[in-house]
Design a protein around this motif. Structure first.
Motif, PDB file in Angstrom:
ATOM      1  N   VAL A 118       0.908  -0.965   0.068  1.00 41.95           N
ATOM      2  CA  VAL A 118      -0.090   0.000  -0.053  1.00 41.95           C
ATOM      3  C   VAL A 118       0.768   1.186  -0.099  1.00 41.95           C
ATOM      4  CG1 VAL A 118      -1.806   1.265   1.470  1.00 41.95           C
ATOM      5  CG2 VAL A 118      -1.887  -1.256   1.217  1.00 41.95           C
ATOM      6  N   PRO A 119       0.615   2.306  -0.864  1.00 43.78           N
ATOM      7  CA  PRO A 119       1.540   3.449  -0.874  1.00 43.78           C
ATOM      8  C   PRO A 119       1.047   4.271   0.273  1.00 43.78           C
ATOM      9  CG  PRO A 119      -0.316   3.627  -2.588  1.00 43.78           C
ATOM     10  CD  PRO A 119      -0.336   2.194  -1.707  1.00 43.78           C
ATOM     11  N   ALA A 120       2.083   5.282   0.787  1.00 43.31           N
ATOM     12  CA  ALA A 120       2.206   5.937   1.544  1.00 43.31           C
ATOM     13  C   ALA A 120       3.040   7.324   1.481  1.00 43.31           C
ATOM     14  CB  ALA A 120       1.918   5.540   3.167  1.00 43.31           C
ATOM     15  N   ARG A 121       3.140   8.229   2.370  1.00 44.20           N
ATOM     16  CA  ARG A 121       4.045   9.302   2.342  1.00 44.20           C
ATOM     17  C   ARG A 121       4.687   9.466   3.544  1.00 44.20           C
ATOM     18  NH1 ARG A 121       5.960  11.188  -2.586  1.00 44.20           N
ATOM     19  NH2 ARG A 121       4.266  11.257  -4.176  1.00 44.20           N
ATOM     20  N   LEU A 122       6.159   9.239   3.705  1.00 42.62           N
ATOM     21  CA  LEU A 122       6.679   9.248   5.119  1.00 42.62           C
ATOM     22  C   LEU A 122       6.507  10.324   5.534  1.00 42.62           C
ATOM     23  CD1 LEU A 122       8.557   7.802   7.052  1.00 42.62           C
ATOM     24  CD2 LEU A 122      10.552   8.687   5.749  1.00 42.62           C
ATOM     25  N   VAL A 123       6.299  10.693   6.933  1.00 41.79           N
ATOM     26  CA  VAL A 123       6.126  11.913   7.661  1.00 41.79           C
ATOM     27  C   VAL A 123       7.490  11.893   8.652  1.00 41.79           C
ATOM     28  CG1 VAL A 123       4.811  13.013   9.731  1.00 41.79           C
ATOM     29  CG2 VAL A 123       3.646  11.773   8.111  1.00 41.79           C
ATOM     30  N   ASP A 144       6.124   7.156  11.212  1.00 43.66           N
ATOM     31  CA  ASP A 144       4.697   7.756  10.843  1.00 43.66           C
ATOM     32  C   ASP A 144       4.628   8.002   9.616  1.00 43.66           C
ATOM     33  OD1 ASP A 144       4.257   7.579  13.684  1.00 43.66           O
ATOM     34  OD2 ASP A 144       4.535   9.730  14.114  1.00 43.66           O
ATOM     35  N   VAL A 145       3.470   7.429   9.017  1.00 44.55           N
ATOM     36  CA  VAL A 145       3.241   7.712   7.319  1.00 44.55           C
ATOM     37  C   VAL A 145       1.777   8.169   7.299  1.00 44.55           C
ATOM     38  CG1 VAL A 145       4.821   5.965   6.815  1.00 44.55           C
ATOM     39  CG2 VAL A 145       2.709   5.424   7.127  1.00 44.55           C
ATOM     40  N   ALA A 146       1.679   8.664   6.088  1.00 45.57           N
ATOM     41  CA  ALA A 146       0.226   9.147   5.624  1.00 45.57           C
ATOM     42  C   ALA A 146      -0.197   8.469   4.591  1.00 45.57           C
ATOM     43  CB  ALA A 146       0.293  10.798   5.350  1.00 45.57           C
ATOM     44  N   LEU A 147      -1.269   7.652   4.628  1.00 43.09           N
ATOM     45  CA  LEU A 147      -1.871   6.953   3.748  1.00 43.09           C
ATOM     46  C   LEU A 147      -2.571   7.774   2.926  1.00 43.09           C
ATOM     47  CD1 LEU A 147      -3.332   4.087   6.105  1.00 43.09           C
ATOM     48  CD2 LEU A 147      -1.172   3.852   4.765  1.00 43.09           C
ATOM     49  N   GLU A 148      -2.894   7.188   1.394  1.00 40.69           N
ATOM     50  CA  GLU A 148      -3.433   8.097   0.484  1.00 40.69           C
ATOM     51  C   GLU A 148      -5.063   8.554   1.041  1.00 40.69           C
ATOM     52  OE1 GLU A 148      -3.085   5.900  -3.108  1.00 40.69           O
ATOM     53  OE2 GLU A 148      -1.251   7.018  -3.787  1.00 40.69           O
ATOM     54  N   ASP A 149      -5.729   7.931   1.981  1.00 34.39           N
ATOM     55  CA  ASP A 149      -7.066   8.167   2.176  1.00 34.39           C
ATOM     56  C   ASP A 149      -7.055   8.975   3.265  1.00 34.39           C
ATOM     57  OD1 ASP A 149      -6.049   6.748   4.508  1.00 34.39           O
ATOM     58  OD2 ASP A 149      -7.569   5.256   4.430  1.00 34.39           O
ATOM     59  N   GLY A 150      -5.696   9.642   3.819  1.00 37.14           N
ATOM     60  CA  GLY A 150      -5.497  10.914   4.624  1.00 37.14           C
ATOM     61  C   GLY A 150      -5.332  10.329   5.884  1.00 37.14           C
ATOM     62  N   GLY A 180       8.350  12.912   3.423  1.00 35.74           N
ATOM     63  CA  GLY A 180       7.572  13.182   1.929  1.00 35.74           C
ATOM     64  C   GLY A 180       8.075  12.211   1.077  1.00 35.74           C
ATOM     65  N   MET A 181       8.843  11.411   1.333  1.00 39.38           N
ATOM     66  CA  MET A 181       9.309  10.310   0.114  1.00 39.38           C
ATOM     67  C   MET A 181       8.222   9.303   0.289  1.00 39.38           C
ATOM     68  SD  MET A 181      13.264   9.386   0.730  1.00 39.38           S
ATOM     69  CE  MET A 181      13.585   8.496  -0.712  1.00 39.38           C
ATOM     70  N   ARG A 182       7.986   8.889  -1.047  1.00 39.32           N
ATOM     71  CA  ARG A 182       6.729   7.911  -1.204  1.00 39.32           C
ATOM     72  C   ARG A 182       7.190   6.464  -0.746  1.00 39.32           C
ATOM     73  NH1 ARG A 182       3.468   5.816  -6.501  1.00 39.32           N
ATOM     74  NH2 ARG A 182       1.414   5.915  -5.401  1.00 39.32           N
ATOM     75  N   VAL A 183       6.520   5.811   0.170  1.00 36.82           N
ATOM     76  CA  VAL A 183       6.817   4.473   0.790  1.00 36.82           C
ATOM     77  C   VAL A 183       5.777   3.544   0.336  1.00 36.82           C
ATOM     78  CG1 VAL A 183       8.286   5.627   2.509  1.00 36.82           C
ATOM     79  CG2 VAL A 183       5.964   5.115   2.885  1.00 36.82           C
ATOM     80  N   TRP A 184       6.251   2.286   0.750  1.00 38.85           N
ATOM     81  CA  TRP A 184       5.386   1.129   0.364  1.00 38.85           C
ATOM     82  C   TRP A 184       5.360   0.257   1.479  1.00 38.85           C
ATOM     83  CZ3 TRP A 184       2.243   0.925  -4.213  1.00 38.85           C
ATOM     84  CH2 TRP A 184       2.540   1.916  -5.098  1.00 38.85           C
ATOM     85  N   LEU A 185       3.867   0.109   2.079  1.00 38.42           N
ATOM     86  CA  LEU A 185       3.766  -0.700   3.403  1.00 38.42           C
ATOM     87  C   LEU A 185       3.156  -2.119   3.052  1.00 38.42           C
ATOM     88  CD1 LEU A 185       2.374   2.045   5.219  1.00 38.42           C
ATOM     89  CD2 LEU A 185       4.733   1.843   4.845  1.00 38.42           C
ATOM     90  N   GLU A 186       3.227  -2.986   3.661  1.00 38.35           N
ATOM     91  CA  GLU A 186       2.777  -4.316   3.774  1.00 38.35           C
ATOM     92  C   GLU A 186       1.871  -4.610   4.938  1.00 38.35           C
ATOM     93  OE1 GLU A 186       3.858  -8.905   2.866  1.00 38.35           O
ATOM     94  OE2 GLU A 186       5.459  -7.722   3.869  1.00 38.35           O
ATOM     95  N   PRO A 187       0.635  -4.454   4.702  1.00 38.28           N
ATOM     96  CA  PRO A 187      -0.294  -4.481   5.841  1.00 38.28           C
ATOM     97  C   PRO A 187      -0.258  -5.947   6.511  1.00 38.28           C
ATOM     98  CG  PRO A 187      -1.488  -4.552   3.855  1.00 38.28           C
ATOM     99  CD  PRO A 187      -0.117  -4.361   3.289  1.00 38.28           C
TER     100      PRO A 187
END
Length: 226
Positions: free
Chosen positions: A8-13, A22-28, A48-55
């Protein structure tokens, strides 16, 4: 090696306490993910870098997300999970994809005074190291921070060779913008000295790149070692 579930994509906080991010998911939503990497992660953990997470929904785990990949400014993916290299190399060894390392494969075998070797391939000791540090040209470098444990492993592998055995350190580079490997002795002089002692004793060194997609990570091409 395929990831167990789609990433799942997210942005690194922010990354903090080494193992938390801490990361921000695309759904906010903002969530905390496990960062499976104790190293410096220089250039790969910028806000701000785009990261990929495994749920995951494992109730035994405190966090429901694991950080696996980061998208570099060039748009290509790098791996940040230091547990991935052993899985990648283990699959490659069992499939006979590493020339010169053939035979029955056993993982986590005790050796030395208080260590475990990542793999025994036949009678050969194989230690795997994760690499994702780059600061100059197409050089991958290891380590990116001090590692007393890594230096101890090199000395114990040198002892294996002096006793008549065979030992190999395999560095797996989890980023696509590197074509060769060298030891960052300026960042960890103790490791650099241990590496020199190990090579002089006859410990062999291999370095391989990786092929990384959002679906998984696989062994890539062999690369030269300085």
């Amino acid at each position: 090696m395929r990831f167990a579930t789609p990433l799942v994509p997210a942005r690194l906080v922010r990354r903090y306490k080494r193992f938390l991010a801490d990361v921000a998911l695309e759904d906010g939503r903002e969530v905390t993910a496990h960062c499976p990497n104790p190293g410096a992660m220089t250039g790969l953990a910028e806000p701000g870098m785009r990261v990929w997470l495994e749920p995951n929904d494992d109730p035994r785990r405190k966090l429901g997300w694991g950080w696996r990949l980061v998208e570099m400014p060039c748009g290509r993916l790098a791996g940040v999970d230091t547990g991935v290299p052993n899985r990648v190399v283990g699959e490659a060894l069992r499939a006979g994809l590493v020339p010169g390392l053939e035979g029955a494969v056993r993982a986590e075998v005790r050796y030395g005074e208080r260590s475990r070797i990542d793999f025994m391939v036949g009678d050969t000791h194989v230690e795997v190291k994760n690499v994702h540090f780059r600061r100059d040209g197409d050089w991958a470098e290891f380590p990116d921070s001090r590692t007393a444990r890594g230096a101890r492993h090199l000395d114990e592998m040198a002892a294996v060779v002096r006793a008549g055995g065979r030992a190999v350190t395999l560095y797996l580079v989890q980023r696509p913008d590197c074509a060769r490997l060298r030891i960052a002795a300026d960042l960890d002089p103790v490791y650099g000295a241990a590496f020199a002692r190990a090579r002089e004793a006859g410990v062999e060194t291999l370095a391989y790149g990786t092929r990384i997609t959002r679906e998984g990570v696989w062994l890539g091409e062999r690369m030269p070692v300085e």
